[in-house]
Scaffold this motif. Sequence first.
Motif, short mmCIF file in Angstrom:
data_model
loop_
_atom_site.label_atom_id
_atom_site.label_comp_id
_atom_site.label_asym_id
_atom_site.label_seq_id
_atom_site.Cartn_x
_atom_site.Cartn_y
_atom_site.Cartn_z
N LEU A 132 1.71 4.64 -0.25
CA LEU A 132 2.62 5.49 0.53
C LEU A 132 2.72 5.03 1.66
O LEU A 132 1.65 4.56 2.40
CB LEU A 132 1.51 6.91 0.39
N PRO A 133 4.32 5.03 2.12
CA PRO A 133 4.51 4.42 3.39
C PRO A 133 3.73 4.98 4.72
O PRO A 133 3.59 4.19 5.55
CB PRO A 133 5.99 4.81 3.38
N VAL A 134 3.64 6.38 4.63
CA VAL A 134 2.92 6.82 6.01
C VAL A 134 1.51 6.29 6.00
O VAL A 134 0.94 6.22 7.06
CB VAL A 134 3.13 8.35 6.04
N ALA A 135 1.01 5.94 4.90
CA ALA A 135 -0.38 5.57 5.03
C ALA A 135 -0.53 4.28 5.57
O ALA A 135 -1.74 3.62 5.91
CB ALA A 135 -1.14 5.65 3.81
N LYS A 136 0.63 3.39 5.49
CA LYS A 136 0.36 2.04 5.93
C LYS A 136 1.05 1.81 7.38
O LYS A 136 0.74 0.63 7.93
CB LYS A 136 1.38 1.25 5.14
N GLU A 137 1.57 2.73 7.75
CA GLU A 137 1.98 2.68 9.33
C GLU A 137 1.19 2.29 10.24
O GLU A 137 1.50 1.28 11.07
CB GLU A 137 2.69 4.15 9.60
N PRO A 138 0.01 2.55 10.39
CA PRO A 138 -0.88 2.19 11.48
C PRO A 138 -1.58 0.56 11.34
O PRO A 138 -2.02 0.14 12.20
CB PRO A 138 -2.30 3.09 11.39
N TYR A 139 -1.00 0.01 10.24
CA TYR A 139 -1.52 -1.20 9.96
C TYR A 139 -0.57 -2.19 9.97
O TYR A 139 -0.62 -3.50 9.34
CB TYR A 139 -2.38 -1.21 8.64
N LEU A 140 0.90 -1.82 10.57
CA LEU A 140 1.94 -2.81 10.55
C LEU A 140 1.97 -3.34 11.91
O LEU A 140 2.05 -2.46 12.78
CB LEU A 140 3.20 -2.22 9.99
N VAL A 359 -3.93 7.61 -1.41
CA VAL A 359 -2.61 6.74 -0.91
C VAL A 359 -1.75 6.21 -2.03
O VAL A 359 -0.71 5.51 -1.71
CB VAL A 359 -3.48 5.56 -0.21
N VAL A 360 -2.21 6.23 -3.09
CA VAL A 360 -1.47 5.79 -4.41
C VAL A 360 -0.99 6.92 -5.08
O VAL A 360 -1.76 7.79 -5.61
CB VAL A 360 -2.27 5.00 -5.19
N PRO A 361 0.46 7.00 -4.98
CA PRO A 361 1.15 8.19 -5.60
C PRO A 361 0.50 8.71 -6.93
O PRO A 361 0.51 9.86 -7.30
CB PRO A 361 2.54 7.81 -5.71
N ALA A 362 0.46 7.51 -7.87
CA ALA A 362 -0.29 7.95 -9.25
C ALA A 362 -1.51 8.82 -9.04
O ALA A 362 -1.81 9.42 -10.10
CB ALA A 362 -0.17 6.90 -10.13
N ALA A 363 -2.02 8.70 -7.97
CA ALA A 363 -3.55 9.54 -8.01
C ALA A 363 -3.47 10.56 -7.48
O ALA A 363 -4.50 11.31 -7.34
CB ALA A 363 -4.48 8.65 -7.10
N GLU A 364 -2.18 11.32 -7.29
CA GLU A 364 -2.10 12.59 -6.56
C GLU A 364 -2.68 13.68 -7.57
O GLU A 364 -3.08 14.85 -7.30
CB GLU A 364 -0.86 12.80 -6.17
N ASP A 365 -2.41 13.52 -8.81
CA ASP A 365 -2.88 14.53 -9.82
C ASP A 365 -4.52 14.73 -9.51
O ASP A 365 -5.06 15.74 -10.31
CB ASP A 365 -2.42 13.90 -11.11
#
Length: 430
Positions: A132-140, A359-365
Amino acid sequence: MGDPALSRRGFMAASAAAGLGMTALSGCGGDSEGGSSGTTTIEWWNISTTQPTKDVWAALAKQFEAQNPKVKVKIVQLENDAYKSKMTALTASGKLPDIFHTWGGGVLKQQVEAGLVEDLTDRTKEWGDGLLPVAKEPYLIDDKVYGIPFDIGMVGFWYNKAHFKKAGIAAPPTTWSGFLDAVRALKAAKITPIALAGKEKWPGMYYWAYLAMRTAGAGAMERANDDKDFTGDEFVQAGQHLQELVDLQPFQKGFLGAAYSTPSGQAAAVGNGKAAMELMGQWAPVVEADSGKGLGKDLGFFPFPAVEGGKGTITEVFGGGGAHALRQGAPQAAVDFLKFFASAATDRELVKKTGVLPVVPAAEDALADPNLQAVQKQLKETTGFQLYLDQAYAPALGQEINDSVAALVAGSKSPQQVAESITKTAKEEQ
């Protein structure tokens, strides 16, 4: 990206202030590659000291070892504040663990500028782009990847529905004045309104940070850091609003000496029904159940209220997540571990067993808890996001915010003095 020597000196000063001499440092990094048996040992430092997360993470390490028989994972787990202090000293020594927890922001930036953190941009691109892009923001940092997230979330109020009902509070408050009224109603019902870990300081910082966002707007937090000036009217008003709350004496008895996750601390006070609310991140239900009994169906969540007349909105959120970074030159086995940890299968297990948001879209379920679904909904609707101040800003500035806000809560600093102290430290950091 700045002067690495200055970054090192800053961390040296901080570690000295914390009383952490170099003799306190354990061996980290640089010794991971193969012993005589051809086995690679990677050292993994994290803050997962509460259950069930502690055991879940240990089991995942064993699972990774089973899949990679020539790799051993050495786990070092420390409580939040102890971890921060130890990592400050390790950074000053120039020797970080192979894999280590990071919140991103200014702390990670200083470690990167000191040349201690691996650039993961190319080494993780094949699978990291799917997170997920928002999850990666703080580490860029400068558009380069220095951390791989395993969690994302926000701070909000976790509350006891039964206590609210007893106090005659029909619905969670959406305004600051309404929140103060709720505190008064709880006190009138002989219920301790709020649990606070005053000893650890960072939980109190959440109140000032959110109030600053609500009065000045989320964008003002970054501008104030850039300008090295937190003395604007809105920041003083944030302290004044916090003072309004403190004056109501809403916290549990002995809160100034209370820790967060101990059996007599903040989370336990809520989990055992001794206080009606706590302002905490999305991990709160797990820690409440580990430190205390947990509230089950009586636990609810609501976002930090809006401040009437403020420039911020209730859809601007304060929070962050967790990620893993690698020391510069970490072995390929450490990268492989990050890939394993960021897989859909692992993320589903983390969501189901430890209460993190995916943070992995496929794990939202796998997200079934209604309170965490409420947090996720709030995150999806956010119009602004502010990383934890003690991580977003330089370490010394983040610590000063924690210290100054703690002094306000304890009654030894005024709202104006808080703003001036924070500004003074911000200017010294230039």
